[in-house]
Design a protein around this motif. Structure first.
Motif, PDB file in Angstrom:
ATOM      1  N   VAL A   1       0.842  -1.201   0.000  1.00 16.86           N
ATOM      2  CA  VAL A   1       0.000   0.000   0.000  1.00 16.86           C
ATOM      3  C   VAL A   1       0.876   1.250   0.000  1.00 16.86           C
ATOM      4  N   ALA A   2       1.959   1.233   0.761  1.00 14.99           N
ATOM      5  CA  ALA A   2       2.868   2.384   0.795  1.00 14.99           C
ATOM      6  C   ALA A   2       3.525   2.595  -0.559  1.00 14.99           C
ATOM      7  N   LEU A   3       3.926   1.518  -1.220  1.00 15.39           N
ATOM      8  CA  LEU A   3       4.541   1.630  -2.539  1.00 15.39           C
ATOM      9  C   LEU A   3       3.533   2.153  -3.552  1.00 15.39           C
ATOM     10  N   PHE A   4       2.310   1.625  -3.542  1.00  8.92           N
ATOM     11  CA  PHE A   4       1.271   2.108  -4.440  1.00  8.92           C
ATOM     12  C   PHE A   4       0.982   3.585  -4.198  1.00  8.92           C
ATOM     13  N   THR A   5       0.970   4.012  -2.933  1.00  2.00           N
ATOM     14  CA  THR A   5       0.712   5.411  -2.609  1.00  2.00           C
ATOM     15  C   THR A   5       1.812   6.300  -3.162  1.00  2.00           C
ATOM     16  N   TYR A   6       3.056   5.869  -3.034  1.00  2.00           N
ATOM     17  CA  TYR A   6       4.181   6.637  -3.577  1.00  2.00           C
ATOM     18  C   TYR A   6       4.042   6.772  -5.095  1.00  2.00           C
ATOM     19  N   ARG A   7       3.721   5.670  -5.763  1.00  2.00           N
ATOM     20  CA  ARG A   7       3.573   5.692  -7.216  1.00  2.00           C
ATOM     21  C   ARG A   7       2.372   6.529  -7.643  1.00  2.00           C
ATOM     22  N   ILE A   8       1.271   6.447  -6.892  1.00  2.00           N
ATOM     23  CA  ILE A   8       0.076   7.238  -7.204  1.00  2.00           C
ATOM     24  C   ILE A   8       0.381   8.729  -7.084  1.00  2.00           C
ATOM     25  N   ASN A   9       1.099   9.118  -6.051  1.00  2.00           N
ATOM     26  CA  ASN A   9       1.459  10.523  -5.881  1.00  2.00           C
ATOM     27  C   ASN A   9       2.337  11.012  -7.031  1.00  2.00           C
ATOM     28  N   HIS A  10       3.276  10.170  -7.455  1.00  2.00           N
ATOM     29  CA  HIS A  10       4.150  10.545  -8.563  1.00  2.00           C
ATOM     30  C   HIS A  10       3.350  10.702  -9.861  1.00  2.00           C
ATOM     31  N   LEU A  11       2.462   9.758 -10.153  1.00  2.00           N
ATOM     32  CA  LEU A  11       1.675   9.836 -11.382  1.00  2.00           C
ATOM     33  C   LEU A  11       0.702  11.008 -11.356  1.00  2.00           C
ATOM     34  N   THR A  12       0.194  11.343 -10.184  1.00  2.00           N
ATOM     35  CA  THR A  12      -0.705  12.489 -10.063  1.00  2.00           C
ATOM     36  C   THR A  12       0.027  13.777 -10.423  1.00  2.00           C
ATOM     37  N   GLU A  13       1.255  13.922  -9.928  1.00  2.00           N
ATOM     38  CA  GLU A  13       2.048  15.105 -10.266  1.00  2.00           C
ATOM     39  C   GLU A  13       2.362  15.137 -11.763  1.00  2.00           C
ATOM     40  N   HIS A  14       2.636  13.983 -12.348  1.00  2.00           N
ATOM     41  CA  HIS A  14       2.914  13.902 -13.780  1.00  2.00           C
ATOM     42  C   HIS A  14       1.695  14.340 -14.588  1.00  2.00           C
ATOM     43  N   LEU A  15       0.514  13.912 -14.169  1.00  2.00           N
ATOM     44  CA  LEU A  15      -0.699  14.244 -14.910  1.00  2.00           C
ATOM     45  C   LEU A  15      -1.108  15.708 -14.748  1.00  2.00           C
ATOM     46  N   LYS A  16      -0.659  16.354 -13.687  1.00  2.00           N
ATOM     47  CA  LYS A  16      -0.937  17.781 -13.550  1.00  2.00           C
ATOM     48  C   LYS A  16      -0.222  18.572 -14.647  1.00  2.00           C
TER      49      LYS A  16
ATOM     50  N   GLY B   1      -7.172   1.314  -7.905  1.00  2.00           N
ATOM     51  CA  GLY B   1      -8.011   0.129  -7.682  1.00  2.00           C
ATOM     52  C   GLY B   1      -7.275  -0.961  -6.926  1.00  2.00           C
ATOM     53  N   LYS B   2      -6.007  -1.178  -7.272  1.00  2.00           N
ATOM     54  CA  LYS B   2      -5.211  -2.184  -6.565  1.00  2.00           C
ATOM     55  C   LYS B   2      -5.023  -1.802  -5.106  1.00  2.00           C
ATOM     56  N   ARG B   3      -4.744  -0.503  -4.865  1.00  2.00           N
ATOM     57  CA  ARG B   3      -4.560  -0.051  -3.484  1.00  2.00           C
ATOM     58  C   ARG B   3      -5.848  -0.194  -2.694  1.00  2.00           C
ATOM     59  N   LYS B   4      -6.972   0.125  -3.315  1.00  2.00           N
ATOM     60  CA  LYS B   4      -8.261  -0.004  -2.639  1.00  2.00           C
ATOM     61  C   LYS B   4      -8.547  -1.460  -2.287  1.00  2.00           C
ATOM     62  N   ALA B   5      -8.229  -2.375  -3.197  1.00  2.00           N
ATOM     63  CA  ALA B   5      -8.441  -3.793  -2.932  1.00  2.00           C
ATOM     64  C   ALA B   5      -7.574  -4.262  -1.764  1.00  2.00           C
ATOM     65  N   LEU B   6      -6.322  -3.836  -1.725  1.00  2.00           N
ATOM     66  CA  LEU B   6      -5.442  -4.209  -0.615  1.00  2.00           C
ATOM     67  C   LEU B   6      -5.934  -3.624   0.703  1.00  2.00           C
ATOM     68  N   LEU B   7      -6.405  -2.378   0.666  1.00  2.00           N
ATOM     69  CA  LEU B   7      -6.925  -1.760   1.891  1.00  2.00           C
ATOM     70  C   LEU B   7      -8.197  -2.460   2.366  1.00  2.00           C
ATOM     71  N   ASP B   8      -9.054  -2.869   1.436  1.00  2.00           N
ATOM     72  CA  ASP B   8     -10.260  -3.614   1.817  1.00  2.00           C
ATOM     73  C   ASP B   8      -9.890  -4.954   2.446  1.00  2.00           C
ATOM     74  N   TYR B   9      -8.893  -5.631   1.866  1.00  2.00           N
ATOM     75  CA  TYR B   9      -8.418  -6.894   2.427  1.00  2.00           C
ATOM     76  C   TYR B   9      -7.898  -6.680   3.842  1.00  2.00           C
ATOM     77  N   LEU B  10      -7.103  -5.633   4.018  1.00  2.00           N
ATOM     78  CA  LEU B  10      -6.508  -5.351   5.314  1.00  2.00           C
ATOM     79  C   LEU B  10      -7.587  -4.991   6.337  1.00  2.00           C
ATOM     80  N   LYS B  11      -8.611  -4.258   5.899  1.00  2.00           N
ATOM     81  CA  LYS B  11      -9.693  -3.878   6.806  1.00  2.00           C
ATOM     82  C   LYS B  11     -10.456  -5.108   7.279  1.00  2.00           C
TER      83      LYS B  11
END
Length: 89
Positions: free
Chosen positions: A29-44, A61-71
């Motif tokens: 989840v931490a790795l996905f969050t880092y990558r999501i933040n990077h791609l968000t800045e790229h898309l800006k 979607g992958k991060r959400k699935a992992l968070l749902d599993y963890l929850k």
């Protein structure tokens, strides 16, 4: 490249059990969050990069699935990773 081996090991060491613990849900989840933040800045900057936009949606979607599993599996670990990464949910 924005994501080097050292940066990955640093993320996994901070959020996982060790820097080689790439399988833990928190580390992923931490790795996905880092990558999501990077791609968000790229898309800006590059608004018409639709391939990156599709990749970003897939990662979210992958991060959400992992968070749902963890929850469902362990609510305390879920709450800890949400607070640590500053995610809204």
């Amino acid at each position: 490249m924005y994501l080097t081996t050292e940066k990955k090991q640093e993320i996994f060491a901070k959020h996982g059990k060790s820097n080689a613990d790439t399988g833990s849900a928190e580390g992923q989840v931490a790795l996905f969050t880092y990558r999501i933040n990077h791609l968000t800045e790229h898309l800006k900057v590059n608004r018409k990069d639709f391939n990156t936009e599709k990749s970003l949606v897939r990662l979210v979607g992958k991060r959400k699935a992992l968070l749902d599993y963890l929850k469902n599996k362990d609510i305390e670990r879920y709450r800890a990773i949400i607070a640590e990464l500053g995610l809204r949910k």
